[in-house]
Design a protein around this motif. Structure first.
Motif, PDB file in Angstrom:
ATOM      1  N   ILE A   8     -75.739 -93.940  80.918  1.00  0.00           N
ATOM      2  CA  ILE A   8     -74.606 -93.250  80.307  1.00  0.00           C
ATOM      3  C   ILE A   8     -75.075 -92.045  79.500  1.00  0.00           C
ATOM      4  CG2 ILE A   8     -72.795 -93.466  78.559  1.00  0.00           C
ATOM      5  CD1 ILE A   8     -72.529 -96.422  79.454  1.00  0.00           C
ATOM      6  N   ASP A   9     -76.106 -92.250  78.703  1.00  0.00           N
ATOM      7  CA  ASP A   9     -76.569 -91.197  77.801  1.00  0.00           C
ATOM      8  C   ASP A   9     -77.318 -90.081  78.523  1.00  0.00           C
ATOM      9  OD1 ASP A   9     -75.500 -92.605  75.700  1.00  0.00           O
ATOM     10  OD2 ASP A   9     -77.395 -93.531  75.103  1.00  0.00           O
ATOM     11  N   ALA A  83     -64.288 -98.087  97.426  1.00  0.00           N
ATOM     12  CA  ALA A  83     -63.550 -99.307  97.767  1.00  0.00           C
ATOM     13  C   ALA A  83     -63.559-100.190  96.519  1.00  0.00           C
ATOM     14  CB  ALA A  83     -64.167 -99.994  98.981  1.00  0.00           C
ATOM     15  N   TYR A  84     -64.119-101.398  96.613  1.00  0.00           N
ATOM     16  CA  TYR A  84     -64.153-102.240  95.419  1.00  0.00           C
ATOM     17  C   TYR A  84     -65.109-101.648  94.384  1.00  0.00           C
ATOM     18  CZ  TYR A  84     -65.005-105.977  92.163  1.00  0.00           C
ATOM     19  OH  TYR A  84     -65.131-106.688  90.998  1.00  0.00           O
ATOM     20  N   ARG A  85     -64.681-101.663  93.146  1.00  0.00           N
ATOM     21  CA  ARG A  85     -65.489-101.140  92.044  1.00  0.00           C
ATOM     22  C   ARG A  85     -65.729-102.256  91.032  1.00  0.00           C
ATOM     23  NH1 ARG A  85     -62.596 -96.281  89.612  1.00  0.00           N
ATOM     24  NH2 ARG A  85     -63.107 -95.347  91.632  1.00  0.00           N
ATOM     25  N   THR A  86     -66.988-102.509  90.697  1.00  0.00           N
ATOM     26  CA  THR A  86     -67.303-103.586  89.754  1.00  0.00           C
ATOM     27  C   THR A  86     -67.029-103.160  88.319  1.00  0.00           C
ATOM     28  OG1 THR A  86     -69.599-102.916  89.393  1.00  0.00           O
ATOM     29  CG2 THR A  86     -69.159-104.388  91.274  1.00  0.00           C
ATOM     30  N   VAL A  87     -67.036-104.150  87.432  1.00  0.00           N
ATOM     31  CA  VAL A  87     -66.830-103.870  86.018  1.00  0.00           C
ATOM     32  C   VAL A  87     -67.937-102.961  85.486  1.00  0.00           C
ATOM     33  CG1 VAL A  87     -68.055-105.965  85.281  1.00  0.00           C
ATOM     34  CG2 VAL A  87     -66.362-104.932  83.761  1.00  0.00           C
ATOM     35  N   ALA A  88     -69.148-103.079  86.030  1.00  0.00           N
ATOM     36  CA  ALA A  88     -70.250-102.218  85.596  1.00  0.00           C
ATOM     37  C   ALA A  88     -69.990-100.769  85.990  1.00  0.00           C
ATOM     38  CB  ALA A  88     -71.568-102.703  86.204  1.00  0.00           C
ATOM     39  N   GLN A  89     -69.521-100.560  87.202  1.00  0.00           N
ATOM     40  CA  GLN A  89     -69.216 -99.198  87.648  1.00  0.00           C
ATOM     41  C   GLN A  89     -68.056 -98.604  86.857  1.00  0.00           C
ATOM     42  OE1 GLN A  89     -68.761-100.446  91.799  1.00  0.00           O
ATOM     43  NE2 GLN A  89     -70.358 -99.001  92.367  1.00  0.00           N
ATOM     44  N   GLN A  90     -67.031 -99.418  86.617  1.00  0.00           N
ATOM     45  CA  GLN A  90     -65.883 -98.918  85.873  1.00  0.00           C
ATOM     46  C   GLN A  90     -66.262 -98.601  84.428  1.00  0.00           C
ATOM     47  OE1 GLN A  90     -63.102 -98.160  87.396  1.00  0.00           O
ATOM     48  NE2 GLN A  90     -62.214 -97.295  85.532  1.00  0.00           N
ATOM     49  N   TYR A  91     -67.127 -99.420  83.865  1.00  0.00           N
ATOM     50  CA  TYR A  91     -67.598 -99.174  82.496  1.00  0.00           C
ATOM     51  C   TYR A  91     -68.338 -97.843  82.423  1.00  0.00           C
ATOM     52  CZ  TYR A  91     -70.089 -99.843  78.074  1.00  0.00           C
ATOM     53  OH  TYR A  91     -70.595 -99.683  76.803  1.00  0.00           O
ATOM     54  N   LEU A  92     -69.173 -97.593  83.417  1.00  0.00           N
ATOM     55  CA  LEU A  92     -69.917 -96.334  83.473  1.00  0.00           C
ATOM     56  C   LEU A  92     -68.951 -95.149  83.503  1.00  0.00           C
ATOM     57  CD1 LEU A  92     -73.034 -95.747  83.754  1.00  0.00           C
ATOM     58  CD2 LEU A  92     -72.611 -95.481  86.196  1.00  0.00           C
ATOM     59  N   LEU A  93     -67.967 -95.209  84.391  1.00  0.00           N
ATOM     60  CA  LEU A  93     -66.999 -94.119  84.508  1.00  0.00           C
ATOM     61  C   LEU A  93     -66.180 -93.954  83.230  1.00  0.00           C
ATOM     62  CD1 LEU A  93     -65.699 -94.772  88.139  1.00  0.00           C
ATOM     63  CD2 LEU A  93     -67.232 -92.941  87.394  1.00  0.00           C
ATOM     64  N   ARG A  94     -65.770 -95.073  82.653  1.00  0.00           N
ATOM     65  CA  ARG A  94     -64.963 -95.020  81.435  1.00  0.00           C
ATOM     66  C   ARG A  94     -65.730 -94.371  80.288  1.00  0.00           C
ATOM     67  NH1 ARG A  94     -59.672 -95.291  79.440  1.00  0.00           N
ATOM     68  NH2 ARG A  94     -59.764 -95.952  77.263  1.00  0.00           N
ATOM     69  N   LEU A 198     -73.203-105.131  78.632  1.00  0.00           N
ATOM     70  CA  LEU A 198     -73.294-104.192  79.749  1.00  0.00           C
ATOM     71  C   LEU A 198     -74.222-103.042  79.388  1.00  0.00           C
ATOM     72  CD1 LEU A 198     -69.706-103.944  81.277  1.00  0.00           C
ATOM     73  CD2 LEU A 198     -71.822-104.377  82.537  1.00  0.00           C
ATOM     74  N   ASP A 199     -74.102-102.539  78.171  1.00  0.00           N
ATOM     75  CA  ASP A 199     -75.001-101.480  77.711  1.00  0.00           C
ATOM     76  C   ASP A 199     -76.461-101.895  77.862  1.00  0.00           C
ATOM     77  OD1 ASP A 199     -73.454 -99.302  76.988  1.00  0.00           O
ATOM     78  OD2 ASP A 199     -73.084-100.024  74.958  1.00  0.00           O
ATOM     79  N   GLN A 200     -76.740-103.162  77.585  1.00  0.00           N
ATOM     80  CA  GLN A 200     -78.119-103.654  77.575  1.00  0.00           C
ATOM     81  C   GLN A 200     -78.602-104.110  78.952  1.00  0.00           C
ATOM     82  OE1 GLN A 200     -78.059-106.801  74.667  1.00  0.00           O
ATOM     83  NE2 GLN A 200     -77.491-105.439  72.977  1.00  0.00           N
ATOM     84  N   SER A 201     -77.714-104.167  79.924  1.00  0.00           N
ATOM     85  CA  SER A 201     -78.065-104.706  81.239  1.00  0.00           C
ATOM     86  C   SER A 201     -78.872-103.702  82.059  1.00  0.00           C
ATOM     87  CB  SER A 201     -76.800-105.082  82.009  1.00  0.00           C
ATOM     88  OG  SER A 201     -76.124-106.144  81.385  1.00  0.00           O
TER      89      SER A 201
END
Length: 273
Positions: A8-9, A83-94, A198-201
């Motif tokens: 993200i950073d 297509a399907y987007r995981t919570v990790a991908q959505q978190y990144l975009l958000r 998620l940040d730490q994953s």
């Protein structure tokens, strides 16, 4: 291995694509299918072309069958950009959206994106595909109300409305399996505790090293999937067999691989050194 927060950073490799968390995303999908078998199914056996490595080729079963009919109807290859987007991908975009990065016009909070339902896909060929997809209950979102011409959502029956929650739960369970000293509540809710983890994953997924062998119940996970994908590459499995489950077919393919290379045949894999 970079964490999601570092992605993200730093916008690793100068890209805003969600392929940077593909490894973790596949582990989340595997965990979802552990929670509810075949809650998401692979669509790569259809006549589709994924336009980037960040596209997860998964949909809910009913959506896949409707897509199969649409492709049969048009008799052409469907190019898919999402297509399907995981919570990790959505978190990144958000997070990128909140930070004003990547020119993202809008991004839903994780757990609430249409793409997290396993009922959505984007295609650059929307004009050519609109008739065939709409005939099979795929609604086009390019009208004046939605203004998203690339996007189609399946609105037929026999679907679940809790896939977003299941995706959050899958990540929470995945974290707890790999972080026994930092357990979090498995509550299906995307809140501060889940965002922090998620940040730490690791963006490429958790390092899971174990012997893979045929047992009952069968071993499952992203490490099994990687083995199966390797077996597909050497034509010992088909893409339809990639399910993240170390089943009889996978064990037999391993035996064939071992035999062809003059190895001891024990149908056991790894862990890698």
């Amino acid at each position: 291995m970079p964490t999601i927060k570092q992605m993200i950073d730093n916008l690793s490799n100068n890209t805003c694509g969600t392929s940077t968390v593909r490894g973790l995303s596949l582990q989340i999908i595997d965990e979802m299918n552990l929670l509810i078998p075949s809650v998401l199914v692979n669509i790569e056996d259809l006549n589709v072309k994924l336009e980037s490595s960040g596209v997860n080729p998964y949909l809910q079963p009913a959506a896949k069958e409707a897509l199969r009919r649409a492709i049969t109807r048009r008799r052409a290859t469907l190019h898919i950009t999402s297509a399907y987007r995981t919570v990790a991908q959505q978190y990144l975009l958000r997070r990128w959206f909140e930070m004003g990065k990547c020119n993202i016009g809008a991004a839903a909070r994780p757990g609430f994106s249409n793409h997290e339902d396993g009922l959505a896909l984007d295609t650059p060929d929307f004009d050519a595909w609109r008739t065939a997809l709409e005939a099979e209950k795929w609604d086009w979102l390019g009208d004046t109300n939605h203004k998203d011409p690339f996007h189609f959502t399946f609105v037929g029956g026999s679907v679940r409305d809790d896939i977003g929650d299941i995706g959050v739960k899958a990540f929470q369970q995945l974290w707890n399996k790999n972080k026994p000293d930092d357990q979090i509540s498995v509550d299906n809710v995307f809140g501060p505790q889940t965002a922090k983890r998620l940040d730490q994953s690791p963006s490429e997924g958790f390092n899971i090293a174990r012997l893979l062998k045929l047992v009952s119940p069968p071993m499952q996970g992203g490490d099994v999937r990687k083995v199966q994908e390797s077996l597909v590459n050497v034509e010992l499995l088909s893409i339809e067999d990639v399910n993240g489950i170390y089943d009889e077919k996978t064990a037999n393919a391993i035996a064939t691989f071992q035999d062809k290379r003059g190895l001891s045949i024990d149908r056991v894999v790894g862990p890698p050194g």
